[in-house]
Design a protein around this motif. Structure first.
Motif, PDB file in Angstrom:
ATOM      1  N   SER A 241       3.667   0.040   5.526  1.00 15.24           N
ATOM      2  CA  SER A 241       4.412  -0.324   4.608  1.00 15.24           C
ATOM      3  C   SER A 241       5.507   0.533   4.068  1.00 15.24           C
ATOM      4  CB  SER A 241       3.654  -0.827   3.139  1.00 15.24           C
ATOM      5  OG  SER A 241       2.870   0.277   2.560  1.00 15.24           O
ATOM      6  N   ILE A 242       6.682  -0.204   3.501  1.00 18.99           N
ATOM      7  CA  ILE A 242       7.746   0.673   3.241  1.00 18.99           C
ATOM      8  C   ILE A 242       8.076   0.219   1.661  1.00 18.99           C
ATOM      9  CG2 ILE A 242      10.122   1.299   3.336  1.00 18.99           C
ATOM     10  CD1 ILE A 242       9.977   0.534   6.268  1.00 18.99           C
ATOM     11  N   ASN A 243       7.876   1.191   0.749  1.00 18.98           N
ATOM     12  CA  ASN A 243       7.862   0.932  -0.861  1.00 18.98           C
ATOM     13  C   ASN A 243       9.459   1.420  -1.274  1.00 18.98           C
ATOM     14  OD1 ASN A 243       8.060   0.646  -3.496  1.00 18.98           O
ATOM     15  ND2 ASN A 243       6.217   1.662  -3.885  1.00 18.98           N
ATOM     16  N   MET A 244      10.511   0.563  -1.471  1.00 18.37           N
ATOM     17  CA  MET A 244      11.989   1.025  -1.716  1.00 18.37           C
ATOM     18  C   MET A 244      11.978   1.246  -3.371  1.00 18.37           C
ATOM     19  SD  MET A 244      14.487  -0.639   1.009  1.00 18.37           S
ATOM     20  CE  MET A 244      13.435  -2.267   1.087  1.00 18.37           C
ATOM     21  N   ASP A 245      11.750   2.312  -3.932  1.00 19.73           N
ATOM     22  CA  ASP A 245      11.946   2.754  -5.115  1.00 19.73           C
ATOM     23  C   ASP A 245      11.112   1.900  -6.197  1.00 19.73           C
ATOM     24  OD1 ASP A 245      13.458   4.717  -6.496  1.00 19.73           O
ATOM     25  OD2 ASP A 245      14.549   3.451  -7.519  1.00 19.73           O
ATOM     26  N   GLY A 246      10.002   1.672  -5.741  1.00 25.24           N
ATOM     27  CA  GLY A 246       8.950   0.624  -6.708  1.00 25.24           C
ATOM     28  C   GLY A 246       7.826   1.272  -7.151  1.00 25.24           C
ATOM     29  N   PRO A 247       7.045   0.873  -8.019  1.00 25.46           N
ATOM     30  CA  PRO A 247       5.788   1.461  -8.343  1.00 25.46           C
ATOM     31  C   PRO A 247       4.609   1.401  -7.354  1.00 25.46           C
ATOM     32  CG  PRO A 247       5.948  -0.733  -9.245  1.00 25.46           C
ATOM     33  CD  PRO A 247       7.392  -0.701  -8.715  1.00 25.46           C
ATOM     34  N   GLN A 248       3.906   2.081  -7.427  1.00 30.18           N
ATOM     35  CA  GLN A 248       2.699   2.360  -6.507  1.00 30.18           C
ATOM     36  C   GLN A 248       1.580   1.237  -7.218  1.00 30.18           C
ATOM     37  OE1 GLN A 248       3.723   3.607  -3.640  1.00 30.18           O
ATOM     38  NE2 GLN A 248       1.562   4.219  -3.630  1.00 30.18           N
ATOM     39  N   PRO A 249       0.916   0.332  -6.155  1.00 30.76           N
ATOM     40  CA  PRO A 249      -0.206  -0.403  -6.761  1.00 30.76           C
ATOM     41  C   PRO A 249      -1.121   0.343  -7.449  1.00 30.76           C
ATOM     42  CG  PRO A 249       0.078  -0.147  -4.268  1.00 30.76           C
ATOM     43  CD  PRO A 249       1.004   0.437  -4.703  1.00 30.76           C
ATOM     44  N   ASP A 250      -2.384  -0.429  -7.771  1.00 26.94           N
ATOM     45  CA  ASP A 250      -3.332   0.374  -8.493  1.00 26.94           C
ATOM     46  C   ASP A 250      -4.571   0.994  -7.526  1.00 26.94           C
ATOM     47  OD1 ASP A 250      -4.486  -1.910  -7.469  1.00 26.94           O
ATOM     48  OD2 ASP A 250      -5.123  -2.793  -9.416  1.00 26.94           O
ATOM     49  N   ARG A 251      -4.194   0.699  -6.264  1.00 15.60           N
ATOM     50  CA  ARG A 251      -5.182   1.574  -5.333  1.00 15.60           C
ATOM     51  C   ARG A 251      -4.434   2.281  -4.302  1.00 15.60           C
ATOM     52  NH1 ARG A 251      -8.976  -3.722  -3.847  1.00 15.60           N
ATOM     53  NH2 ARG A 251      -9.752  -4.178  -5.898  1.00 15.60           N
ATOM     54  N   ALA A 252      -4.784   3.297  -4.165  1.00 17.98           N
ATOM     55  CA  ALA A 252      -4.069   4.262  -3.120  1.00 17.98           C
ATOM     56  C   ALA A 252      -4.150   3.618  -1.697  1.00 17.98           C
ATOM     57  CB  ALA A 252      -4.651   5.545  -3.096  1.00 17.98           C
ATOM     58  N   PRO A 253      -3.089   3.465  -0.812  1.00 18.66           N
ATOM     59  CA  PRO A 253      -3.251   3.055   0.246  1.00 18.66           C
ATOM     60  C   PRO A 253      -3.845   3.629   1.386  1.00 18.66           C
ATOM     61  CG  PRO A 253      -1.094   4.092   0.021  1.00 18.66           C
ATOM     62  CD  PRO A 253      -1.876   4.194  -1.005  1.00 18.66           C
ATOM     63  N   ALA A 254      -4.598   3.068   2.447  1.00 17.28           N
ATOM     64  CA  ALA A 254      -5.342   3.368   3.313  1.00 17.28           C
ATOM     65  C   ALA A 254      -4.501   3.227   4.448  1.00 17.28           C
ATOM     66  CB  ALA A 254      -6.611   2.731   3.622  1.00 17.28           C
ATOM     67  N   LYS A 255      -3.367   2.668   4.951  1.00 17.19           N
ATOM     68  CA  LYS A 255      -2.550   2.515   5.863  1.00 17.19           C
ATOM     69  C   LYS A 255      -1.454   3.388   5.398  1.00 17.19           C
ATOM     70  CE  LYS A 255      -4.100  -2.110   7.080  1.00 17.19           C
ATOM     71  NZ  LYS A 255      -3.740  -3.517   7.279  1.00 17.19           N
ATOM     72  N   PRO A 256      -0.563   3.729   6.452  1.00 18.71           N
ATOM     73  CA  PRO A 256       0.697   4.500   6.423  1.00 18.71           C
ATOM     74  C   PRO A 256       1.696   3.626   5.522  1.00 18.71           C
ATOM     75  CG  PRO A 256       0.260   4.418   8.491  1.00 18.71           C
ATOM     76  CD  PRO A 256      -0.813   3.450   7.909  1.00 18.71           C
ATOM     77  N   GLU A 257       2.307   4.484   4.538  1.00 18.18           N
ATOM     78  CA  GLU A 257       3.362   4.016   3.387  1.00 18.18           C
ATOM     79  C   GLU A 257       4.384   4.844   3.280  1.00 18.18           C
ATOM     80  OE1 GLU A 257       4.268   3.425  -1.395  1.00 18.18           O
ATOM     81  OE2 GLU A 257       2.128   3.871  -0.665  1.00 18.18           O
TER      82      GLU A 257
END
Length: 374
Positions: A241-257
């Motif tokens: 995934s690619i998160n452009m200037d957004g909040p992190q979800p409530d669980r840490a990602p297990a896949k590359p971000e």
């Protein structure tokens, strides 16, 4: 009337005239640089989240098109009928006359052009909170010109939209969402993103494109960035995934971000400075990032929160420049850094399943892009 008052009135009238001319000048967005012409279709797909009053979602789709078909198809309207209304401009909507007239903006895609032969990888894109889909036209066209199908989910919080051919509107929120409200919106948007991918892999896809869903990347801007990370965790076919200037979800990602932010954004760095954001929300952003860290982070020096979409190219009158949230990076540099970073990251995720070293791999010749330590 005194001479001073008359001079002030004359200056104000002159200012209004000049702004009116500048905001209405034709603006052509950056041309897509890939080898494919681009088609665009606007479709409606089943929702993933439960909303009895609106069980379906609109989606904007950019895709690689066949050259002959693209030549014969009409150019798209940047903002089609039904897709503009109160709340569909950047945050300075109260003084919209100081901003770009979006009716004067020209895009490059061709309406409903015949898709190029596939299969093509899929990028499922999510917009920011109450942000119009047309604000991501440059990204959609650029990525589609490079052989990807880009499907942008339109959430029901988007103020003006068209669903199943019917205009729909939602009132804008009186205040930015709180952290708890953000988590709820992220959850609903992420479920809708996975449903959108399922629509393209069904026996009757909404656009007749052939996709390789085993090679899927979820991406998003602002609140949509957090939804993209969460959706990728929910969807087995997502490789990253690619998160452009957004909040992190409530669980840490297990896949590359890749968390790609502004160098001032509390979503990406500490210390930070979010213009106009409540202190409680910026503190929440920092705490959430610490508790659910991305696997990779990079920042774009001089970027603003809204420069991750088309607003960086818009005319903005000087008094509201800062409030427009596009930072002080020149538009052409932001376009070069952002599109190159996204293209390289998507390519790494699709072909290698991980995100490489951003600085040597992506930032060569792009000094604005800074890789932060993992």
């Amino acid at each position: 009337m005194g001479l001073a008052a008359a001079a002030i009135i004359a200056l104000l009238l002159g200012y209004v005239v000049v702004v009116g001319v500048l905001r209405s000048r034709p603006l052509t967005l950056p041309a897509p640089s890939g080898p494919f012409p681009v088609g665009r279709s606007i479709v409606t797909v089943p929702a993933g989240s439960t909303t009895p009053d609106e069980p379906r979602r609109a989606a904007w789709v950019w895709y690689p098109a066949q050259p002959g078909s693209a030549d014969d198809a009409p150019r798209v309207d940047y903002v089609p009928d039904g897709w503009s209304g109160p709340g569909t401009l950047p945050p300075t909507v109260g003084v919209g006359w100081l901003l770009q007239d979006v009716g004067a903006v020209t895009a490059w895609a061709r309406r409903d052009a015949t898709p190029a032969p596939g299969p093509a990888p899929v990028v499922v894109l999510a917009p920011g909170f109450e942000t119009a889909p047309w604000m991501y036209t440059t990204l959609g066209e650029e990525l589609a010109s490079r052989g990807r199908v880009v499907a942008l989910l339109v959430p029901p919080t988007t103020p003006a939209r068209v669903v199943d051919g019917m205009p729909r509107t939602s009132p804008t929120a009186p205040a930015p969402p709180t952290g708890a409200e953000v988590d709820s919106l992220i959850h609903r948007q992420s479920v809708d993103m996975t449903a959108l991918l399922n629509a393209f892999t069904s026996a009757d896809p909404p656009v007749p494109v052939t996709v390789d869903a085993r090679r899927t990347v979820f991406a998003g801007h602002s609140l949509g960035g957090g939804a993209a990370v969460r959706a990728c965790e929910l969807e087995p076919r997502c490789v990253g995934s690619i998160n452009m200037d957004g909040p992190q979800p409530d669980r840490a990602p297990a896949k590359p971000e890749l968390l790609l932010g502004s160098d001032r954004s509390c979503a990406a760095v500490t210390p930070c400075a979010e213009d106009g954001a409540p202190r409680a929300y910026t503190d929440w952003l920092v705490q959430r990032r610490a508790g659910s860290p991305p696997t990779s982070t990079a920042t774009i020096t001089g970027a603003g929160h809204n420069s991750f979409g088309d607003p960086v190219h818009y005319f903005v009158a000087p008094p509201v420049g800062a409030a427009a949230g596009v930072g002080d990076i020149p538009a052409h540099r932001m376009h070069a850094v952002l599109t190159r970073t996204l293209d390289t990251t998507i390519d790494e995720l699709l072909h290698h399943g991980h995100i490489g070293h951003v600085e040597p791999g992506v930032a060569a010749g792009l000094p604005e892009l800074v890789r932060l330590p993992d």
